[in-house]
Design a protein around this motif. Sequence first.
Motif, PDB file in Angstrom:
ATOM      1  N   LEU A  30       0.803  -1.225   0.000  1.00  0.00           N
ATOM      2  CA  LEU A  30       0.000   0.000   0.000  1.00  0.00           C
ATOM      3  C   LEU A  30       0.834   1.273   0.000  1.00  0.00           C
ATOM      4  O   LEU A  30       0.323   2.347  -0.224  1.00  0.00           O
ATOM      5  CB  LEU A  30      -0.922   0.038   1.234  1.00  0.00           C
ATOM      6  CG  LEU A  30      -2.019  -1.020   1.280  1.00  0.00           C
ATOM      7  CD1 LEU A  30      -2.793  -0.908   2.579  1.00  0.00           C
ATOM      8  CD2 LEU A  30      -2.962  -0.890   0.083  1.00  0.00           C
ATOM      9  N   PHE A  31       2.140   1.161   0.278  1.00  0.00           N
ATOM     10  CA  PHE A  31       2.991   2.343   0.380  1.00  0.00           C
ATOM     11  C   PHE A  31       2.994   3.102  -0.938  1.00  0.00           C
ATOM     12  O   PHE A  31       3.314   2.556  -1.986  1.00  0.00           O
ATOM     13  CB  PHE A  31       4.418   1.919   0.741  1.00  0.00           C
ATOM     14  CG  PHE A  31       5.347   3.080   0.963  1.00  0.00           C
ATOM     15  CD1 PHE A  31       5.303   3.798   2.151  1.00  0.00           C
ATOM     16  CD2 PHE A  31       6.268   3.449  -0.006  1.00  0.00           C
ATOM     17  CE1 PHE A  31       6.160   4.869   2.363  1.00  0.00           C
ATOM     18  CE2 PHE A  31       7.129   4.517   0.195  1.00  0.00           C
ATOM     19  CZ  PHE A  31       7.070   5.225   1.386  1.00  0.00           C
ATOM     20  N   ASP A  32       2.595   4.364  -0.880  1.00  0.00           N
ATOM     21  CA  ASP A  32       2.553   5.177  -2.092  1.00  0.00           C
ATOM     22  C   ASP A  32       3.812   6.028  -2.131  1.00  0.00           C
ATOM     23  O   ASP A  32       4.007   6.908  -1.294  1.00  0.00           O
ATOM     24  CB  ASP A  32       1.302   6.057  -2.043  1.00  0.00           C
ATOM     25  CG  ASP A  32       1.212   6.976  -3.253  1.00  0.00           C
ATOM     26  OD1 ASP A  32       2.224   7.152  -3.955  1.00  0.00           O
ATOM     27  OD2 ASP A  32       0.121   7.526  -3.485  1.00  0.00           O
ATOM     28  N   PRO A  33       4.696   5.774  -3.120  1.00  0.00           N
ATOM     29  CA  PRO A  33       6.005   6.451  -3.119  1.00  0.00           C
ATOM     30  C   PRO A  33       5.904   7.966  -3.258  1.00  0.00           C
ATOM     31  O   PRO A  33       6.857   8.668  -2.976  1.00  0.00           O
ATOM     32  CB  PRO A  33       6.741   5.856  -4.320  1.00  0.00           C
ATOM     33  CG  PRO A  33       5.829   4.922  -4.990  1.00  0.00           C
ATOM     34  CD  PRO A  33       4.534   4.842  -4.236  1.00  0.00           C
ATOM     35  N   ASN A  34       4.751   8.473  -3.680  1.00  0.00           N
ATOM     36  CA  ASN A  34       4.643   9.918  -3.862  1.00  0.00           C
ATOM     37  C   ASN A  34       3.823  10.612  -2.788  1.00  0.00           C
ATOM     38  O   ASN A  34       3.720  11.828  -2.771  1.00  0.00           O
ATOM     39  CB  ASN A  34       4.047  10.233  -5.230  1.00  0.00           C
ATOM     40  CG  ASN A  34       4.943   9.694  -6.328  1.00  0.00           C
ATOM     41  OD1 ASN A  34       6.135   9.925  -6.311  1.00  0.00           O
ATOM     42  ND2 ASN A  34       4.370   8.942  -7.250  1.00  0.00           N
ATOM     43  N   LYS A  35       3.196   9.833  -1.918  1.00  0.00           N
ATOM     44  CA  LYS A  35       2.348  10.442  -0.895  1.00  0.00           C
ATOM     45  C   LYS A  35       3.226  11.041   0.212  1.00  0.00           C
ATOM     46  O   LYS A  35       4.098  10.374   0.745  1.00  0.00           O
ATOM     47  CB  LYS A  35       1.423   9.378  -0.314  1.00  0.00           C
ATOM     48  CG  LYS A  35       0.290   9.979   0.469  1.00  0.00           C
ATOM     49  CD  LYS A  35      -0.689   8.908   0.902  1.00  0.00           C
ATOM     50  CE  LYS A  35      -1.397   9.371   2.155  1.00  0.00           C
ATOM     51  NZ  LYS A  35      -1.865   8.260   2.978  1.00  0.00           N
ATOM     52  N   THR A  67      10.936   3.298   0.165  1.00  0.00           N
ATOM     53  CA  THR A  67      11.068   4.297   1.224  1.00  0.00           C
ATOM     54  C   THR A  67      12.379   5.074   1.076  1.00  0.00           C
ATOM     55  O   THR A  67      12.422   6.284   1.299  1.00  0.00           O
ATOM     56  CB  THR A  67      11.001   3.623   2.610  1.00  0.00           C
ATOM     57  OG1 THR A  67       9.765   2.904   2.691  1.00  0.00           O
ATOM     58  CG2 THR A  67      11.060   4.645   3.727  1.00  0.00           C
ATOM     59  N   HIS A 127      11.855   7.857  -1.296  1.00  0.00           N
ATOM     60  CA  HIS A 127      10.778   8.808  -0.976  1.00  0.00           C
ATOM     61  C   HIS A 127      11.373  10.207  -0.752  1.00  0.00           C
ATOM     62  O   HIS A 127      12.432  10.343  -0.143  1.00  0.00           O
ATOM     63  CB  HIS A 127      10.053   8.315   0.284  1.00  0.00           C
ATOM     64  CG  HIS A 127       8.805   9.081   0.622  1.00  0.00           C
ATOM     65  ND1 HIS A 127       8.839  10.244   1.352  1.00  0.00           N
ATOM     66  CD2 HIS A 127       7.511   8.852   0.318  1.00  0.00           C
ATOM     67  CE1 HIS A 127       7.593  10.699   1.489  1.00  0.00           C
ATOM     68  NE2 HIS A 127       6.766   9.865   0.870  1.00  0.00           N
ATOM     69  N   THR A 165       8.100   8.918   6.990  1.00  0.00           N
ATOM     70  CA  THR A 165       7.109   7.857   6.839  1.00  0.00           C
ATOM     71  C   THR A 165       7.359   6.654   7.758  1.00  0.00           C
ATOM     72  O   THR A 165       6.682   5.639   7.630  1.00  0.00           O
ATOM     73  CB  THR A 165       7.115   7.347   5.383  1.00  0.00           C
ATOM     74  OG1 THR A 165       8.462   6.976   5.057  1.00  0.00           O
ATOM     75  CG2 THR A 165       6.645   8.428   4.424  1.00  0.00           C
TER      76      THR A 165
END
Length: 258
Positions: free
Chosen positions: A74-79, A192, A195, A223
Motif C-alpha cells: 500500500l505504500f505510495d512512493p509519492n504520498k 522508502t 521517498h 514515513t
Amino acid sequence: MMKSLFRPRTVPGKQVLDDHHALVASIERRGLLRGGLSLGALTMLTGCDVGRPEAVESALQSISSFNDGVQAFLFDPNKLAPTYPESMVLKPPTFNAYYDVADVKPIDGASWRLELAGLIADKKPWSGAQIATLPETDMIIRHVCVEGWDYIGQWSGVRLRTFLERVGADLKARYVVFQTADNYPSIIDMATALHPQTLLATKYAKEILPDLYGYPLRLRMATKLGYKNPKWITAIEVTNSYKPGYWEQKGFNFFGGI
Ligand SMILES: Nc1nc2c(c(=O)[nH]1)N[C@H]1C(S)=C(S)[C@@H](COP(=O)(O)O)O[C@H]1N2
Ligand SMILES: [Mo]
C-alpha cells in the motif's frame, strides 16, 4: 532491556501477552487489531491455543509479517507525510537509544568517513565536508516512537535518493542497509529510500546535529517510526538480501510505518 509503555488491555491471561510485548506493541501500534489486542481476538483470528506460549508467539509473528506485506504493497512512493510550522519544532529534541544518554560516545567528525558497500558503482568513502556540498533539503515532521511519545522536529540534509543516484546505486535493488557507530544495524525498503521525505540528515533546527541526535549523519524518514531511523551512520549498503536490523531481530516488524 526493552522499555515500553504498552500494556495489553485485557486482564485474563495478560501474562501471556506480556511475554511477547515487543511483537504485541508493534501490532498494536499499527492498529491492526482495532480496539486493542485481546486474547479473544487473537484466538479468533488465528485459531491458536493461547495457553501454549509457542502458539502465541507464532500467531503474533504471522499477524506481524502479514501486515508487513500489506503495508509495503500500500505504500505510495509519492504520498507525503504531514509537515508542520517552524513554531512547533521541539528544542532540543527528545533523546532515545537502546542505552542511556550518558553512554553516548560522540563521533570525531574530522576522521569520520561514510563507507559504501554492495550494489553501488562508486564505493569511495565520503567525508562530512564532501556530504556538506550536496543539495540540502529541509523538513519539519513528527517523530513517533513505539514507546508512546512523539515530537515535531526540523531536519536538514541531502535526500537519500539524491545521494544514491550520485554514487550510482542500483535503484532497483530491494533494500538499503545502514551500519552505525553503536552497532544498531537498520534496513529499509528501496521505495522508502527513494521517498522525497527520506533524508540523510546533518542538521537539527538548522544547526549541526548535536552528538546525542546522531552527529555527523543520521537517517530521518517522515514515513517511518523512530526505531527505523539510525543515528551515527558509518556505512550504507545497497542489497537484495534481507538483513534484520536491531529491533527486527527482537521481533519488531520490518516495515515500521507511521
Ligand atoms: N544508532 C542508533 N540509532 C537509533 C537508536 C539507537 O539506539 N541507536 N534508537 C532509535 C529509536 S528507538 C528512536 S525513538 C530514535 C530517537 O531519535 P532521537 O534521539 O533523535 O529523538 O532513534 C532511533 N535511532
Ligand atoms: Mo523509538
